[in-house]
Enzyme design. Structure first.
Site, PDB file in Angstrom:
ATOM      1  N   GLU A  76       0.531  -1.104  -0.107  1.00 27.09           N
ATOM      2  CA  GLU A  76       0.035  -0.084   0.266  1.00 27.09           C
ATOM      3  C   GLU A  76       1.354   1.256  -0.026  1.00 27.09           C
ATOM      4  O   GLU A  76       1.583   1.945   1.235  1.00 27.09           O
ATOM      5  CB  GLU A  76      -1.046  -0.550   1.406  1.00 27.09           C
ATOM      6  N   ASP A  87      -5.269   8.556  10.269  1.00 30.54           N
ATOM      7  CA  ASP A  87      -3.592   8.433  10.615  1.00 30.54           C
ATOM      8  C   ASP A  87      -3.466   9.027  11.819  1.00 30.54           C
ATOM      9  O   ASP A  87      -3.137   9.777  12.058  1.00 30.54           O
ATOM     10  CB  ASP A  87      -2.963   8.657   9.467  1.00 30.54           C
TER      11      ASP A  87
END
Length: 293
Positions: A76, A87
């Site tokens: 990824e 995140d």
């Protein structure tokens, strides 16, 4: 801040008509093929995340190649974003540095091409939806396919608001990886499974990315529920950081996704440290009775 796949993000497009474009002939799912190759070897797939442009574009290419050569089945590549709601602090810091160093969205295609030219790993782009919209969904998809990319992971896009992406992904033979979470209802699971191509990304916890000392107890049930909804391949991410956790998740999932630990290794020791950690993580996927060489 948490990401719940049941909730619409503000960056998705307005729902439209269903795609009328046929899926590209002769373009099977690269993600599914990578997971199935691992399955044929008696193990789950290892899926590794790194942010694009951290600390620069060439290092990202070198890191991606190192991942593939040390055990990653799928890679990824995350597009840096100014409001990365999924995140944690390690990845946020890396993406902030990448942006400060001049990363541009168009560079993602150079990165994907650089990795796919040198490895057999399936390379997915993980991105919030706004950068794709800004470039244009069809244009982004066309360039990703031309670079050899497998498809997109879209954490803030839900199937009901993905009509343009559904059409473009069919047109260019790209995988659509949508997310499910412990909060997902049976109806949401079924809809997400139906819209996905390649695999379904099971978020093991309600929260942001980051290393954790233990795997969430909800992950195994979420995988079972997603399979019951019709998913052929379910991969688990968020919080995985060592070979023991990889081994635990590999016992019930089709793939194990690792991100923050790899980004920290790249930060602290560069590509060699990233390669070493990938080798260690992959040891958790070996079939019983085998040893790493």
């Amino acid at each position: 801040m948490t990401v719940d796949p049941n909730v619409s993000g503000s960056t998705a497009e307005t729902p439209g008509t269903e795609s009328s474009s046929p899926e590209t002939p002769g373009a099977p799912s690269k993600s599914a093929a990578a997971i199935d190759r691992a399955r044929a070897q008696g193990r789950a797939a290892l899926i590794c995340y790194i942010p694009a442009g951290y600390p620069d574009v060439q290092t990202t290419i070198d890191a991606g190649i190192a991942l593939a050569r040390n055990g990653a089945d799928l890679i990824e590549i995350g597009i840096p974003y100014s409001d990365p709601v999924m995140d944690g602090s390690v990845i946020q810091a890396a993406t902030t540095e990448a942006i400060a160093n001049g990363f541009r969205v168009s560079s993602i295609f150079d990165i994907v091409a650089g990795i796919t030219a040198a490895t057999d790993a399936a390379v997915l782009v993980m991105t919030y939806w706004n950068p794709v919209l800004r470039l244009g969904v069809d244009e982004f998809s066309r360039r990703l396919a031309a670079a050899g990319g497998a498809g997109l992971i879209t954490p803030d896009l839900i199937p009901e608001e993905a009509s343009q992406w559904l059409e473009a992904s069919q047109k260019y033979g790209l995988d659509r990886v949508f997310l499910v979470a412990p909060s997902s209802t049976p109806e949401r699971l079924a809809r997400t499974v139906e819209a996905s191509r390649g695999f379904v990304y099971a978020v093991s916890i309600m929260g942001v990315t980051g290393t954790r000392t233990a795997v969430s107890s909800t992950a195994e049930q979420l995988v079972a529920d997603t399979r019951a909804a019709g998913a052929a391949r379910v991969c688990v991410g968020l919080g995985v950081s060592n070979a023991d956790q990889v081994r635990e998740i590999a016992g019930y999932a089709d793939g194990v996704i690792v991100g923050t630990a790899l980004v920290a290794a790249l930060r602290d020791g560069g590509v060699p440290a990233l390669a070493d950690l990938t080798t260690d993580l992959s040891s958790g996927l070996l079939p019983a009775g085998t040893e790493a060489h």
